[in-house]
Design a protein around this motif. Structure first.
Motif, PDB file in Angstrom:
ATOM      1  N   UNK A 149       0.804  -1.215   0.000  1.00  0.00           N
ATOM      2  CA  UNK A 149       0.000   0.000   0.000  1.00  0.00           C
ATOM      3  C   UNK A 149       0.838   1.265   0.000  1.00  0.00           C
ATOM      4  N   UNK A 150       2.155   1.136   0.242  1.00  0.00           N
ATOM      5  CA  UNK A 150       2.990   2.320   0.428  1.00  0.00           C
ATOM      6  C   UNK A 150       3.126   3.140  -0.840  1.00  0.00           C
ATOM      7  N   UNK A 151       2.873   2.535  -1.989  1.00  0.00           N
ATOM      8  CA  UNK A 151       2.969   3.281  -3.240  1.00  0.00           C
ATOM      9  C   UNK A 151       1.916   4.360  -3.351  1.00  0.00           C
ATOM     10  N   UNK A 152       0.845   4.229  -2.543  1.00  0.00           N
ATOM     11  CA  UNK A 152      -0.229   5.219  -2.595  1.00  0.00           C
ATOM     12  C   UNK A 152       0.053   6.449  -1.781  1.00  0.00           C
ATOM     13  N   UNK A 153       1.231   6.492  -1.124  1.00  0.00           N
ATOM     14  CA  UNK A 153       1.574   7.662  -0.337  1.00  0.00           C
ATOM     15  C   UNK A 153       1.437   7.415   1.141  1.00  0.00           C
ATOM     16  N   UNK A 154       1.733   8.446   1.931  1.00  0.00           N
ATOM     17  CA  UNK A 154       1.744   8.322   3.374  1.00  0.00           C
ATOM     18  C   UNK A 154       0.375   7.950   3.936  1.00  0.00           C
ATOM     19  N   UNK A 155      -0.684   8.436   3.290  1.00  0.00           N
ATOM     20  CA  UNK A 155      -2.020   8.171   3.808  1.00  0.00           C
ATOM     21  C   UNK A 155      -2.343   6.690   3.804  1.00  0.00           C
ATOM     22  N   UNK A 156      -1.830   5.927   2.792  1.00  0.00           N
ATOM     23  CA  UNK A 156      -2.095   4.504   2.751  1.00  0.00           C
ATOM     24  C   UNK A 156      -1.405   3.787   3.896  1.00  0.00           C
ATOM     25  N   UNK A 157      -0.187   4.179   4.218  1.00  0.00           N
ATOM     26  CA  UNK A 157       0.508   3.605   5.363  1.00  0.00           C
ATOM     27  C   UNK A 157      -0.256   3.930   6.641  1.00  0.00           C
ATOM     28  N   UNK A 158      -0.766   5.150   6.731  1.00  0.00           N
ATOM     29  CA  UNK A 158      -1.577   5.531   7.877  1.00  0.00           C
ATOM     30  C   UNK A 158      -2.802   4.631   7.992  1.00  0.00           C
ATOM     31  N   UNK A 159      -3.420   4.316   6.859  1.00  0.00           N
ATOM     32  CA  UNK A 159      -4.581   3.447   6.875  1.00  0.00           C
ATOM     33  C   UNK A 159      -4.257   2.069   7.424  1.00  0.00           C
ATOM     34  N   UNK A 160      -3.104   1.518   7.023  1.00  0.00           N
ATOM     35  CA  UNK A 160      -2.670   0.217   7.535  1.00  0.00           C
ATOM     36  C   UNK A 160      -2.462   0.286   9.044  1.00  0.00           C
ATOM     37  N   UNK A 161      -1.818   1.356   9.516  1.00  0.00           N
ATOM     38  CA  UNK A 161      -1.567   1.496  10.954  1.00  0.00           C
ATOM     39  C   UNK A 161      -2.876   1.642  11.733  1.00  0.00           C
ATOM     40  N   UNK A 162      -3.828   2.367  11.162  1.00  0.00           N
ATOM     41  CA  UNK A 162      -5.121   2.518  11.825  1.00  0.00           C
ATOM     42  C   UNK A 162      -5.865   1.186  11.907  1.00  0.00           C
ATOM     43  N   UNK A 163      -5.785   0.390  10.855  1.00  0.00           N
ATOM     44  CA  UNK A 163      -6.432  -0.926  10.876  1.00  0.00           C
ATOM     45  C   UNK A 163      -5.748  -1.857  11.868  1.00  0.00           C
ATOM     46  N   UNK A 164      -4.428  -1.735  12.001  1.00  0.00           N
ATOM     47  CA  UNK A 164      -3.721  -2.507  13.029  1.00  0.00           C
ATOM     48  C   UNK A 164      -4.177  -2.085  14.420  1.00  0.00           C
ATOM     49  N   UNK A 165      -4.332  -0.775  14.623  1.00  0.00           N
ATOM     50  CA  UNK A 165      -4.837  -0.291  15.908  1.00  0.00           C
ATOM     51  C   UNK A 165      -6.244  -0.819  16.162  1.00  0.00           C
ATOM     52  N   UNK A 166      -7.068  -0.864  15.116  1.00  0.00           N
ATOM     53  CA  UNK A 166      -8.426  -1.401  15.259  1.00  0.00           C
ATOM     54  C   UNK A 166      -8.383  -2.863  15.673  1.00  0.00           C
ATOM     55  N   UNK A 167      -7.428  -3.632  15.121  1.00  0.00           N
ATOM     56  CA  UNK A 167      -7.313  -5.047  15.486  1.00  0.00           C
ATOM     57  C   UNK A 167      -6.974  -5.207  16.960  1.00  0.00           C
ATOM     58  N   UNK A 168      -6.072  -4.358  17.469  1.00  0.00           N
ATOM     59  CA  UNK A 168      -5.691  -4.415  18.885  1.00  0.00           C
ATOM     60  C   UNK A 168      -6.885  -4.057  19.772  1.00  0.00           C
ATOM     61  N   UNK A 169      -7.623  -3.010  19.397  1.00  0.00           N
ATOM     62  CA  UNK A 169      -8.785  -2.584  20.177  1.00  0.00           C
ATOM     63  C   UNK A 169      -9.878  -3.647  20.151  1.00  0.00           C
ATOM     64  N   UNK A 170     -10.069  -4.274  19.020  1.00  0.00           N
ATOM     65  CA  UNK A 170     -11.040  -5.354  18.888  1.00  0.00           C
ATOM     66  C   UNK A 170     -10.706  -6.505  19.833  1.00  0.00           C
ATOM     67  N   UNK A 171      -9.435  -6.917  19.833  1.00  0.00           N
ATOM     68  CA  UNK A 171      -9.020  -8.026  20.696  1.00  0.00           C
ATOM     69  C   UNK A 171      -9.186  -7.673  22.168  1.00  0.00           C
TER      70      UNK A 171
END
Length: 316
Positions: A149-171
């Motif tokens: 996803x990094x080819x899409x720019x910084x925002x795409x990396x941010x999206x991955x990090x936010x989804x990782x945070x969502x996974x932690x909060x879900x657990x």
């Protein structure tokens, strides 16, 4: 003896059906979030969804006259309400503004491994030796997704990090919720967890009020759908099944969500992740599969230890 076996089989089938309904509705949520998120900000969408869910659940709770859960259930209700109903939804909504629905589902699906880990540490569900290996494989998959996803720019990396945070909060939310289900019904724990999440998201009331008049009807209907089905119904069926099995095993039922989301995204949003993103998602799922390889004995031990407590818990 036959009556006992028949009762256990019936309970197992009902729990499996409830888990299946949850998986399908949660998969549809990723698609609806992606669509509604074009017109609603992350916090406003979370608050609107939770308000609808709280109203529906509150009406059902009143109709069933279940009342308030026991005091012992409230720590778990508060924890799951803030972490899962509140913060998780905001993080996921934000993440889906930056990555497609299928990719978001793949990353969030690391959550079951974290549930198994936290369940082993905090709930006494056992700590299988293959868990660490599975975690390593899944996080490697998350890294691959991030690179793709990094080819899409910084925002795409941010999206991955936010989804990782969502996974932690879900657990973390699931692990908080599991003990609460020993002291309250699935409907009680879900209803008041949703209300707690709504209160936690009240700071977004201003943006929600401003965005509703500007959003198209389709986006608002998606928000209502999220509140009624993936929230009010699916979280209740999840809690019903969770009360009758382990947190780790319930987490395993969500492994199919990414595949369903990719299919729904293709049909509804015309979104299909690239091959490298799909490969990373496959690694995430492979890691989850590896982590489940040695959990059978732990599940049997937990069932034997917790059976009396779960049998005494109120049922919805």
């Amino acid at each position: 003896m036959n009556r006992t076996i028949t009762g256990e089989q019936r309970t197992a089938r009902l729990a499996l059906a409830a888990a299946g309904a949850t998986v399908i509705l949660w998969a549809s949520a990723f698609v609806s979030i992606r669509s509604a998120g074009e017109h609603y900000s992350p916090g406003a969408l979370a608050l609107g969804r939770l308000l609808v869910g709280s109203l529906v659940l509150g009406a059902i709770l009143a109709a069933r006259r279940e009342g308030w859960p026991a005091r012992a259930a409230w720590p778990g209700i508060a924890g799951s309400g803030i972490l899962w109903f509140g913060l998780y939804m905001v993080a996921l909504n934000w993440g889906e503004r930056e990555v497609d629905a299928g990719t978001a589902a793949m990353i969030v699906n690391i959550g079951p491994i974290l549930i198994a880990l936290l369940g082993g540490l905090l709930l006494g569900e056992g700590f299988p030796s293959r868990l660490l290996a599975g975690m390593a494989v899944s996080f490697a998959g998350a890294v691959v997704v991030g690179v793709s996803m990094s080819g899409g720019g910084e925002s795409s990396v941010l999206g991955v990090l936010l989804c990782l945070a969502a996974a932690v909060l879900y657990a973390a939310g699931v692990v908080c919720q599991k003990p609460a289900l020993r002291h309250g019904s699935a409907l009680q724990v879900t209803t008041f967890g949703c209300v707690v999440g709504t209160v936690a998201c009240l700071p977004f009331a201003g943006p929600l009020a401003a965005e509703i008049p500007e959003a198209p009807l389709s986006a608002t209907l998606n928000m209502i759908y999220l509140g009624v089905f993936p929230t009010a119904l699916a979280f209740t069926t999840w809690a019903y099944a969770l009360a009758r099995t382990t947190a780790g095993k319930m987490g395993a039922t969500t492994y199919i969500v990414p595949a369903l989301v990719v299919l729904m995204s293709w049909l509804v949003l015309d979104e299909v992740p690239g091959w490298l993103t799909a490969a990373g998602g496959a690694l995430c799922l492979a890691g989850v599969a590896v982590s489940r390889g040695g959990t059978g004995a732990a599940v049997r031990r937990l069932r034997g230890r917790d059976a009396p407590a779960e049998a005494a818990a109120p049922r919805s």
